[in-house]
Design a protein around this motif. Structure first.
Motif, PDB file in Angstrom:
ATOM      1  N   ASP A 129      -6.688   0.199  14.169  1.00  9.30           N
ATOM      2  CA  ASP A 129      -5.564   0.953  13.595  1.00  9.30           C
ATOM      3  C   ASP A 129      -5.758   1.030  12.085  1.00  9.30           C
ATOM      4  O   ASP A 129      -5.478   0.067  11.352  1.00  9.30           O
ATOM      5  N   ARG A 130      -6.227   2.167  11.592  1.00  7.45           N
ATOM      6  CA  ARG A 130      -6.489   2.315  10.164  1.00  7.45           C
ATOM      7  C   ARG A 130      -5.213   2.266   9.324  1.00  7.45           C
ATOM      8  O   ARG A 130      -5.244   1.825   8.182  1.00  7.45           O
ATOM      9  N   ALA A 131      -4.113   2.724   9.902  1.00  6.51           N
ATOM     10  CA  ALA A 131      -2.851   2.713   9.161  1.00  6.51           C
ATOM     11  C   ALA A 131      -2.441   1.291   8.787  1.00  6.51           C
ATOM     12  O   ALA A 131      -1.959   1.040   7.675  1.00  6.51           O
ATOM     13  N   GLN A 132      -2.647   0.338   9.709  1.00  4.52           N
ATOM     14  CA  GLN A 132      -2.325  -1.052   9.414  1.00  4.52           C
ATOM     15  C   GLN A 132      -3.184  -1.586   8.275  1.00  4.52           C
ATOM     16  O   GLN A 132      -2.698  -2.286   7.375  1.00  4.52           O
ATOM     17  N   LEU A 133      -4.472  -1.257   8.316  1.00  2.23           N
ATOM     18  CA  LEU A 133      -5.375  -1.735   7.275  1.00  2.23           C
ATOM     19  C   LEU A 133      -5.023  -1.140   5.921  1.00  2.23           C
ATOM     20  O   LEU A 133      -5.002  -1.850   4.899  1.00  2.23           O
ATOM     21  N   ILE A 134      -4.721   0.163   5.908  1.00  2.00           N
ATOM     22  CA  ILE A 134      -4.346   0.817   4.652  1.00  2.00           C
ATOM     23  C   ILE A 134      -3.059   0.195   4.095  1.00  2.00           C
ATOM     24  O   ILE A 134      -2.947  -0.077   2.895  1.00  2.00           O
ATOM     25  N   GLY A 135      -2.095  -0.054   4.975  1.00  2.00           N
ATOM     26  CA  GLY A 135      -0.856  -0.683   4.530  1.00  2.00           C
ATOM     27  C   GLY A 135      -1.081  -2.089   4.012  1.00  2.00           C
ATOM     28  O   GLY A 135      -0.483  -2.495   3.017  1.00  2.00           O
ATOM     29  N   GLY A 136      -1.962  -2.833   4.676  1.00  2.00           N
ATOM     30  CA  GLY A 136      -2.245  -4.199   4.248  1.00  2.00           C
ATOM     31  C   GLY A 136      -2.929  -4.264   2.901  1.00  2.00           C
ATOM     32  O   GLY A 136      -2.808  -5.267   2.185  1.00  2.00           O
ATOM     33  N   VAL A 137      -3.655  -3.208   2.535  1.00  2.51           N
ATOM     34  CA  VAL A 137      -4.337  -3.178   1.236  1.00  2.51           C
ATOM     35  C   VAL A 137      -3.452  -2.550   0.165  1.00  2.51           C
ATOM     36  O   VAL A 137      -3.354  -3.056  -0.958  1.00  2.51           O
ATOM     37  N   SER A 138      -2.784  -1.438   0.505  1.00  2.00           N
ATOM     38  CA  SER A 138      -2.006  -0.712  -0.511  1.00  2.00           C
ATOM     39  C   SER A 138      -0.743  -1.459  -0.922  1.00  2.00           C
ATOM     40  O   SER A 138      -0.319  -1.393  -2.084  1.00  2.00           O
ATOM     41  N   ARG A 139      -0.128  -2.176   0.007  1.00  2.00           N
ATOM     42  CA  ARG A 139       1.137  -2.863  -0.305  1.00  2.00           C
ATOM     43  C   ARG A 139       0.985  -3.876  -1.439  1.00  2.00           C
ATOM     44  O   ARG A 139       1.742  -3.828  -2.417  1.00  2.00           O
ATOM     45  N   PRO A 140       0.018  -4.803  -1.365  1.00  2.00           N
ATOM     46  CA  PRO A 140      -0.121  -5.744  -2.492  1.00  2.00           C
ATOM     47  C   PRO A 140      -0.567  -5.077  -3.779  1.00  2.00           C
ATOM     48  O   PRO A 140      -0.186  -5.510  -4.874  1.00  2.00           O
ATOM     49  N   LEU A 141      -1.374  -4.005  -3.669  1.00  2.00           N
ATOM     50  CA  LEU A 141      -1.800  -3.310  -4.888  1.00  2.00           C
ATOM     51  C   LEU A 141      -0.603  -2.693  -5.603  1.00  2.00           C
ATOM     52  O   LEU A 141      -0.486  -2.780  -6.823  1.00  2.00           O
ATOM     53  N   ILE A 142       0.297  -2.083  -4.836  1.00  2.00           N
ATOM     54  CA  ILE A 142       1.478  -1.465  -5.443  1.00  2.00           C
ATOM     55  C   ILE A 142       2.368  -2.520  -6.092  1.00  2.00           C
ATOM     56  O   ILE A 142       2.810  -2.381  -7.231  1.00  2.00           O
ATOM     57  N   TRP A 143       2.607  -3.592  -5.374  1.00  2.00           N
ATOM     58  CA  TRP A 143       3.507  -4.616  -5.897  1.00  2.00           C
ATOM     59  C   TRP A 143       2.932  -5.318  -7.124  1.00  2.00           C
ATOM     60  O   TRP A 143       3.640  -5.562  -8.104  1.00  2.00           O
ATOM     61  N   LEU A 144       1.638  -5.660  -7.067  1.00  2.00           N
ATOM     62  CA  LEU A 144       1.051  -6.402  -8.184  1.00  2.00           C
ATOM     63  C   LEU A 144       0.721  -5.491  -9.361  1.00  2.00           C
ATOM     64  O   LEU A 144       0.978  -5.838 -10.516  1.00  2.00           O
ATOM     65  N   LEU A 145       0.151  -4.307  -9.065  1.00  2.00           N
ATOM     66  CA  LEU A 145      -0.281  -3.428 -10.150  1.00  2.00           C
ATOM     67  C   LEU A 145       0.892  -2.748 -10.848  1.00  2.00           C
ATOM     68  O   LEU A 145       0.896  -2.617 -12.074  1.00  2.00           O
ATOM     69  N   ILE A 146       1.885  -2.318 -10.079  1.00  2.00           N
ATOM     70  CA  ILE A 146       2.993  -1.568 -10.675  1.00  2.00           C
ATOM     71  C   ILE A 146       4.157  -2.495 -11.039  1.00  2.00           C
ATOM     72  O   ILE A 146       4.550  -2.587 -12.205  1.00  2.00           O
ATOM     73  N   LEU A 147       4.677  -3.188 -10.050  1.00  2.00           N
ATOM     74  CA  LEU A 147       5.830  -4.053 -10.333  1.00  2.00           C
ATOM     75  C   LEU A 147       5.430  -5.253 -11.189  1.00  2.00           C
ATOM     76  O   LEU A 147       6.089  -5.573 -12.180  1.00  2.00           O
ATOM     77  N   GLY A 148       4.335  -5.905 -10.796  1.00  2.00           N
ATOM     78  CA  GLY A 148       3.917  -7.098 -11.524  1.00  2.00           C
ATOM     79  C   GLY A 148       3.550  -6.823 -12.968  1.00  2.00           C
ATOM     80  O   GLY A 148       4.013  -7.486 -13.895  1.00  2.00           O
ATOM     81  N   VAL A 149       2.726  -5.808 -13.188  1.00  2.00           N
ATOM     82  CA  VAL A 149       2.305  -5.479 -14.554  1.00  2.00           C
ATOM     83  C   VAL A 149       3.470  -4.882 -15.338  1.00  2.00           C
ATOM     84  O   VAL A 149       3.673  -5.185 -16.525  1.00  2.00           O
ATOM     85  N   GLY A 150       4.276  -4.049 -14.678  1.00  2.00           N
ATOM     86  CA  GLY A 150       5.369  -3.382 -15.384  1.00  2.00           C
ATOM     87  C   GLY A 150       6.443  -4.336 -15.857  1.00  2.00           C
ATOM     88  O   GLY A 150       7.003  -4.173 -16.950  1.00  2.00           O
ATOM     89  N   LEU A 151       6.760  -5.360 -15.071  1.00  2.00           N
ATOM     90  CA  LEU A 151       7.830  -6.292 -15.437  1.00  2.00           C
ATOM     91  C   LEU A 151       7.326  -7.555 -16.127  1.00  2.00           C
ATOM     92  O   LEU A 151       8.132  -8.381 -16.549  1.00  2.00           O
TER      93      LEU A 151
END
Length: 265
Positions: A20-42
Motif C-alpha cells: 500500500d503506497r499510500a500508507q508509506l507516503i503518509g508514514g514519510v510525509s507526516r513527520p516531515l510536515i510536523w518537524l519541518l513546518i511546525l517544528g521549525v516554524g515554532l
C-alpha cells in the motif's frame, strides 16, 4: 501448525501493508510536515512567560521536544487505521473463512494485531531517521529501548483499533470516527506544548486552563509521549515509571477487550 498459522496471518498483514503506497507516503510525509513546518516554524517561540519572567520553558529546542511526539503520532495513525483491514476482511468474506479454520480465534487476532503492530513500529522508526535533523543524538541502547516501547504502544493501539472496527461497520464511518479520536488524544497529550515541571499544581492551573491540565493528566497518550521523551532526549514531565506502566496496561486491557469483541464477530 499453530505457529505456522500465526506466521501466515502476520505475513499477510505485513505484505498487504507494504504494498500500500499510500500508507508509506503518509508514514514519510507526516513527520516531515510536523518537524519541518511546525517544528521549525515554532522553534523561536518555544518560551513562556510565568509571573512576568520570560524564559525557555524547558532546556530543549522545540524540534527536540516535538521529535518523540511525532513518533507517537505516526504510530497512532498507522495502528488505528490498520483496523480498516478488519472491516475489509469482514466485508469481503476473508475473515469468515479464517474463522472456520482450525486456528483458535485468539491466535487469529494475535496474528493480525502483531502484523499491525509491526507496521506501526516501522512507521514510527521512520521518524528516527530525522533524529540528526532534530539535533537528537541517539545511542544504540536508546534506539533499542525506544523500539521495544514503541512496539508495546503499537500493540495496544492496534488492539484499540480492532475494538473500534468491531463497533463501526462501514469504511467511511470508521475513517471519520477514528480521526475524532486520534486528534483529540494527540493534542491533549502534552505533545505540542509542555506542562512546565517547575510549576506547582496551583501555579500550573494559573498558567493553563484547569480543564486542559485535567485532560492532559488523564490522557494515557500523555504518558506514552513522556516515556519516549525520557528515553530519547532525557526529559520527563512525570515520574519515569508511569509511561511503561500505562502502555503495558493499555496493551493488555485493549487486547482482552478486542478478543471479546472478535469472538462475537
Amino acid at each position: 501448525m499453530l505457529l505456522r498459522g500465526l506466521y501466515a496471518i502476520w505475513l499477510r498483514e505485513i505484505t498487504r501493508a507494504t504494498r500500500d503506497r499510500a500508507q508509506l507516503i503518509g508514514g514519510v510525509s507526516r513527520p516531515l510536515i510536523w518537524l519541518l513546518i511546525l517544528g521549525v516554524g515554532l522553534n523561536p517561540y518555544f518560551r513562556g512567560e510565568v509571573y512576568g519572567e520570560v524564559r525557555f520553558v524547558i532546556p530543549y529546542t522545540y524540534l527536540q521536544f516535538l521529535f518523540p511526539a511525532v513518533i507517537v503520532l505516526n504510530i497512532m495513525y498507522t495502528s488505528i487505521q490498520f483496523a480498516v483491514s478488519v472491516i475489509w476482511d469482514r466485508e469481503f468474506g476473508f475473515l469468515r473463512e479464517v474463522l472456520v479454520s482450525p486456528l483458535p480465534r485468539p491466535l487469529i487476532l494475535l496474528g493480525k494485531v502483531l502484523g499491525g503492530s509491526t507496521i506501526a513500529t516501522l512507521h514510527g522508526s521512520l521518524v528516527l531517521i530525522l533524529a540528526r535533523f532534530a539535533d537528537v543524538t541517539l545511542s544504540l541502547s536508546q534506539m533499542f529501548t525506544a523500539l521495544g516501547l514503541m512496539f508495546v504502544l503499537a500493540f495496544g493501539l492496534t488492539s484499540f483499533g480492532v475494538i473500534l472496527a468491531a463497533r463501526v461497520r462501514s469504511f467511511e464511518g470508521f475513517g471519520v470516527f477514528s480521526n475524532t479520536i486520534i486528534l483529540p488524544l494527540y493534542f491533549t497529550s502534552s505533545s505540542v506544548f509542555p506542562l512546565d515541571p517547575a510549576l506547582t499544581r496551583t501555579q500550573m492551573v494559573t498558567a493553563y486552563p484547569e480543564w486542559l491540565v485535567f485532560l492532559v493528566q488523564i490522557n494515557p497518550i500523555t504518558y506514552a509521549v513522556d516515556m519516549l521523551r525520557g528515553v530519547l532526549i532525557g526529559f520527563n514531565q512525570f515520574p519515569p515509571g508511569y509511561g511503561p506502566a500505562v502502555i503495558f496496561g493499555m496493551a493488555a486491557l485493549f487486547f482482552v477487550v478486542a478478543l471479546i469483541d472478535f469472538g462475537r464477530s
